[in-house]
Write a protein that holds these residues in place. Sequence first.
Motif, short mmCIF file in Angstrom:
data_model
loop_
_atom_site.label_atom_id
_atom_site.label_comp_id
_atom_site.label_asym_id
_atom_site.label_seq_id
_atom_site.Cartn_x
_atom_site.Cartn_y
_atom_site.Cartn_z
N GLU A 182 34.62 34.45 24.59
CA GLU A 182 35.72 35.38 24.32
C GLU A 182 37.07 34.68 24.36
O GLU A 182 38.09 35.28 24.70
N THR A 183 37.08 33.42 23.96
CA THR A 183 38.36 32.71 23.88
C THR A 183 39.27 33.36 22.86
O THR A 183 38.82 33.98 21.89
N HIS A 184 40.58 33.24 23.06
CA HIS A 184 41.55 33.89 22.18
C HIS A 184 41.65 33.17 20.84
O HIS A 184 41.49 31.95 20.76
N GLY A 208 34.18 38.60 30.35
CA GLY A 208 34.67 37.52 29.51
C GLY A 208 34.90 36.21 30.23
O GLY A 208 35.47 35.28 29.66
N ASN A 235 41.86 37.12 30.10
CA ASN A 235 41.17 37.58 28.89
C ASN A 235 42.01 38.67 28.22
O ASN A 235 42.53 39.55 28.89
N HIS A 237 41.34 41.26 26.62
CA HIS A 237 40.91 42.64 26.81
C HIS A 237 40.78 43.02 28.29
O HIS A 237 41.29 44.05 28.71
N SER A 238 40.11 42.20 29.06
CA SER A 238 39.85 42.55 30.45
C SER A 238 40.90 42.02 31.41
O SER A 238 41.02 42.51 32.54
N ASN A 387 37.04 47.86 31.74
CA ASN A 387 37.19 46.55 32.38
C ASN A 387 37.52 46.69 33.86
O ASN A 387 37.99 47.72 34.32
N TRP A 424 36.09 45.80 21.69
CA TRP A 424 35.62 44.91 22.75
C TRP A 424 34.18 45.25 23.06
O TRP A 424 33.84 46.42 23.23
N HIS A 425 33.33 44.23 23.08
CA HIS A 425 31.90 44.44 23.31
C HIS A 425 31.32 45.47 22.35
O HIS A 425 30.54 46.35 22.73
#
Length: 457
Positions: A182-184, A208, A235, A237-238, A387, A424-425
């Motif tokens: 989940e790298t940016h 992540g 992360n 998102h989280s 999250n 996300w996910h």
Amino acid sequence: MDRSPEASEALARAHEHALRWLASLPDRAVPPKAPVAQVAEALGTELPDGPTDPVEVIDLLAEAAEPGLTAMPSGRFFGFVIGGTHPAALAADWLTSAWDQNAGMRTVTPATTALDDIAEGWVLELLGLPADGAVGFVTGGTTANFTCLAAGRDAVLTRVGWDVATRGLAGSPGIRVLAGAETHGSVDLALRYLGLGAPELVPVDTQGRIDPAALREALESGDDRPAIVVLQAGNIHSGAFDPFAEAIAAAHDHGAWVHIDGAFGLFAGASPAFRHLVDGYESADSWATDAHKTLNVPYDCGLAIVRDPAALRAAMSMQGAYLIQDAAGDPFEKVPELSRRARAVAVWAVLRSLGRTGVAELAERLARHARAFADGIDGIDGAEVLNDVVFTQVCASFGDDDRTRDVVRRMLQDGTAWTTGSVWHDRAVLRISVSNWSTTETDVERTLEALRAAVVS
């Protein structure tokens, strides 16, 4: 020619418009009112044949642009993790433009270089990073990743006897780049700029965070090329942080350069309350952050931090007979640009204004607001926070994907706040990023009220 009267009138008018804009932020709707075409029409698309009075130009600019401005500096803008601008940093940035210094050379611009030197030391001290490291003040988080990864690329190739500065990449042993799944995307972009291609993705947990055991296993796969490992402080998102101590140990056991992308999360290291999130990160080789995010300075200002100043200068510096270079080193040797804005001025100003405790309190306040959002969303029927809210990011679902996307749409239509949709996910989410120094408890509650209304509409 005496430019002061003409400049004074234009600056005074700009000051009036700027104060009017800032005063509107507490109450104005966050989304823009006008699309691009309407703003362009108001500005006028034909290039004038002759001069226009600067004051008239400023009036036209402010009045035509205003309907198309998004209230990003508002305390109710929670999209994209882009922060706001602290008053000291904003005022310092005005001076930076007025001073008009090309802040590249120590001898030529001693004032801005002094600010560069001081801000560099303060950043390293606040974050608990090596005091003898180097900080390059670049254009943003993506360029900070690029700069650090360029230093890493050149360093790991030098270790195996390949001088990329003179020989390029063609024919080199090549480089493995490993990163969490989940790298940016800014990391992917920087790697493309550097000719390194897409990274090998290492499994992550449900938040992540990279799996250190999986990273070690990947490094032991028998591929003996030089390696770079990219870790993450925050992360998108989280808000989760990689387990730095274990992951860095695994990478260094295999001779890899370790880079940490901390676009918004790196400044958790400045807070005693959140320092545990970055435990061990000081052992990495480079770190990147965007000072416009958690530190709240104006665009554009990324920080590229490298443990070994020589590695950074080897990747970024150039020579020119016409340059007046100083034996102590020059700011341009740590960044991709030769001509460069004095970005350290605003960083110095916000750090001088807030001090050590103020920076910590800022990070803690942002995280406290994120927690309040999570608690408020938990109280909405059918809503679910997806999250673990460990820092400044909140991701929520409101049932199925269509319903969640509808809530995102209704929030933007309402205009009280800006909250961003994402995935996300494999689930549609509403994402809240708390990044602005000016966000208040009232802003949070107003946004939650709008969100409750959007859910029941």
